[in-house]
Write a protein that holds these residues in place. Structure first.
Motif, PDB file in Angstrom:
ATOM      1  N   LYS A 294       0.670  -1.155  -0.042  1.00 46.38           N
ATOM      2  CA  LYS A 294       0.039  -0.116   0.071  1.00 46.38           C
ATOM      3  C   LYS A 294       0.934   1.178  -0.072  1.00 46.38           C
ATOM      4  O   LYS A 294       0.538   2.115  -0.819  1.00 46.38           O
ATOM      5  N   ASN A 297       2.294   1.699  -3.369  1.00 48.24           N
ATOM      6  CA  ASN A 297       1.248   2.701  -4.256  1.00 48.24           C
ATOM      7  C   ASN A 297       1.123   3.946  -3.787  1.00 48.24           C
ATOM      8  O   ASN A 297       1.057   4.759  -4.815  1.00 48.24           O
ATOM      9  N   GLY A 300       4.246   5.759  -5.262  1.00 46.28           N
ATOM     10  CA  GLY A 300       4.313   5.701  -6.682  1.00 46.28           C
ATOM     11  C   GLY A 300       5.520   5.998  -7.519  1.00 46.28           C
ATOM     12  O   GLY A 300       6.634   5.051  -7.084  1.00 46.28           O
TER      13      GLY A 300
END
Length: 669
Positions: A294, A297, A300
């Motif tokens: 997570k 993510n 990025g």
């Protein structure tokens, strides 16, 4: 045996082989001998040959290879294979940690560290637990489909074990050549008189793109997997993903470690700085990743790399020493190679006295001079190389380096051929290293196979004036040799016996042994089969030569030049008179019929009844020939399932006859 019985035995054999593969590659346990394991595989292949309909795509027999892939299909990656930012300093890693902390806005986080193996990145796709595709990294967006070759790597599971894996997913890793396998290959190459391979990484890369998967299987590649790619939420952290990969049967290096902060990361780097040299594969650094998927993510990507990962690169082992002299070696083709003579220095556990300088261009690029203090690296190379010069330590009386203009052995002015970096000595018939080198090549195991003669014997006979070219071998007599120092009755008789027996060598080996530039073993075989005799080959013009599959302009021009020289024509006549074979044994190439005589085929795709090798043999057995590319001269494209659309489009554009497996069977029946 009935099909039902065969099916049961095939299932049993497959389960046993998969079990022993799992024990060996994932648990390092050998419960049976290599011989017993091989016998299981031999029996499985035998049954699958007798009952081809029972052979499954994930059969362990895929490990032995045999598929020929002339063109590797380009595949677009579902998930781009991005490169990582690199650093060589602890300070850069602390800056990276600061950026991660800022990006996560005060959240707690941890890292996972993995060794960065020096191999070839690979992406494997699994559906319903079965390997369906293997693709190289390529440019990160598109890569090459190397599935047939990847299946020969025994540590890559063809079918997964355990449970809980997604219906479809990708796993990424590094294909590498174990150091032991690399050393074994080079040991054999040196024994065969061939150039050794440069390093394990380049060898792994070249092997993975070989056309014949059976050769790939023999190279003993291995693979570590380290990354799970899937749209389905399966795990929460990278650490959990790696653990799952191991549970499903993937070969995961046990060197990964969770680190709570950047200081633990730096401690991991220090720990493996020396310890990594104990591993069976070369490593060049450490990969550091934020553990939470997570958080990955959330952080990025930049345009080129993820913000949640970085690679720390260990500096290549280097030493500084003085360049004493540059010496030059002359090979059998006349190629002149400069070699640096160094003050002895310790590097990576060995004493280094010499280093490669490659050619005049490299010397000019480095700006190196005699007397300079130079940096020497091993970096996985067979012979160390000079990578730079410390100009602050250059002697005041230093003078610019001038590359030699004449052969160091025979003083003939050197030449440089267009498009080539090396210098050459053109004195083919009067330069001692070239003459001795050609004789050494001629007696090589893959040529005339005169194993009773070695390099020292050739040197002695050359110095005594008894050997000036390869044809002189067949004029040697007992009385010429028996009084020479080091020659005894038995050794002389064995030598003469070996020379006499070499006359039985087939034409293709004689042609290879003659050492014509660019004519290696495979090229010699293709030329021999196509032209049938030396007489036909000698009168072939450029157009006739390039009609031979895989014979290009450079080889054709080399052959024409060789046969145009009177001294080579005389040499061939002498060898003919000595009784060597200068035409093929037609019985070796007899065919079942000539229904395909004069017809050329390209084979593309996957076939229901036959493998590509089988189709190739059948075409040749009926008088046809198989070529690798589609051109206006092609007669038939034999098309199977999953053939590349580009080939089909080109064949249609050129109005080539496109036939199916069934139509092909009708032709030969």
């Amino acid at each position: 045996m009935l099909a039902e019985e065969a099916k049961k035995e095939i299932t049993s054999l497959s389960e046993q082989i998969n079990y022993h593969n799992q024990k060996y590659y994932q648990e390092s346990v050998s419960e049976i001998s290599d011989y017993d394991f091989d016998q299981l595989l031999v029996r499985l292949i035998q049954l699958e040959t007798e009952f081809p309909a029972l052979k499954l795509p994930d059969s362990p027999s895929q490990r032995v290879g045999g598929t020929i892939t002339k063109n590797f299909e380009t595949v677009t990656h579902q998930y781009p294979m991005l490169s990582l930012s690199n650093t060589y300093s602890a300070e850069d890693l602390r800056d990276f940690d600061t950026r991660v902390s800022k990006g996560l806005e005060g959240q707690a986080y941890e890292y996972i560290c993995e060794l960065k193996f020096d191999g070839v990145a690979i992406s494997l796709t699994y559906e319903q637990g079965q390997l369906v595709r293997a693709v190289t990294r390529g440019d990160g967006t598109k890569g090459d489909d190397v599935t047939a070759n990847a299946k020969t790597i025994r540590s890559i599971p063809l079918r997964l074990i355990g449970q809980g894996y997604p219906e479809r997913f990708e796993v990424r890793g590094e294909v590498y050549m174990p150091i032991s396998a690399f050393e074994e290959i080079n040991k054999q190459k040196i024994a065969d008189g061939e150039e050794p391979l440069a390093n394990p990484r380049n060898t792994a890369s070249g092997t993975l793109k070989m056309q014949d998967s059976s050769i790939v299987a023999s190279r003993k590649l291995d693979c570590y997997l380290y990354s799970l790619m899937t749209d389905r939420h399966v795990v929460a952290t990278h650490f959990d993903a790696v653990e799952s990969l191991s549970d499903w049967g993937f070969n995961v290096s046990p060197t990964y470690q969770k680190c709570q902060n950047i200081e633990e990361v730096l401690a991991y780097i220090d720990k493996w700085g020396e310890k990594r040299k104990e591993l069976p594969v070369d490593t060049d650094g450490i990969v550091i990743k934020v553990n939470s998927l997570k958080q990955q993510n959330d952080l990025g990507f930049t345009a080129k790399s993820p913000r949640w990962a970085i690679a720390y690169k260990y500096k290549a082992e280097s030493a500084m020493t003085r360049l004493k002299e540059v010496v030059y070696q002359v090979g059998r083709t006349g190629s002149v190679t400069p070699v640096a003579e160094l003050e002895p220095v310790q590097l990576a556990g060995t004493t280094v006295k010499r280093a490669s300088l490659h050619n005049a261009n490299e010397i000019e690029r480095l700006g190196v001079r005699i007397g300079d203090q130079v940096y020497v690296e091993k970096g996985g190379e067979i012979i160390p190389k000079i990578t730079g010069v410390d100009l602050t330590m250059r002697p005041l009386d230093s003078t610019a380096f001038h590359y030699i203009t004449a052969c160091p052995e025979c003083k003939t002015p050197l030449v440089r051929y267009e498009g080539e970096a090396n210098h050459y000595c053109p004195n083919i018939d009067g330069c001692a290293p070239q003459i001795k080198g050609r004789i050494e090549h001629f007696i090589h195991r893959k040529a005339m196979d005169i194993d009773s003669m070695g390099e020292q014997t050739i040197k002695t006979l050359y110095e005594k004036g008894l050997l000036t070219n390869i044809s002189d071998l067949y004029d040697l007599k007992y009385e010429d040799l028996i009084d020479l120092e080091g020659f005894q009755d038995l050794s002389v008789r064995n030598l003469l016996k070996g020379i006499a027996e070499s006359k039985q060598a087939p034409f293709e080996q004689v042609l290879f042994g003659m050492g014509i530039r660019f004519v290696g073993k495979t090229v010699a075989e293709k030329l021999a089969v196509h032209f049938k005799s030396m007489d036909a080959l000698m009168v072939a013009d450029f157009e006739a030569l390039i009609e031979v599959p895989e014979i290009g302009d450079r080889i054709a021009e080399s052959l024409i030049l060789y046969f145009s020289k009177e001294e080579n024509q005389v040499l061939i006549e002498k060898l003919k008179a000595a009784g060597l074979n200068f035409q093929i044994d037609e019985s070796k190439y007899q065919t079942s019929s000539d229904v395909l005589a004069g017809k050329s085929f390209v084979i593309s795709g996957v076939f229901e009844k036959y493998g590509r090798d089988e189709l190739k043999s059948i075409i040749k057995d009926h008088g046809g020939k198989v070529v690798s590319s589609i051109s206006a001269k092609l007669d038939y494209l034999l098309a199977g399932d999953k053939m590349g659309p580009a080939k089909l489009e080109k064949a249609e554009k050129l109005n080539i006859n496109i036939i199916s497996e069934t139509q092909f069977e009708e032709m030969i029946n």
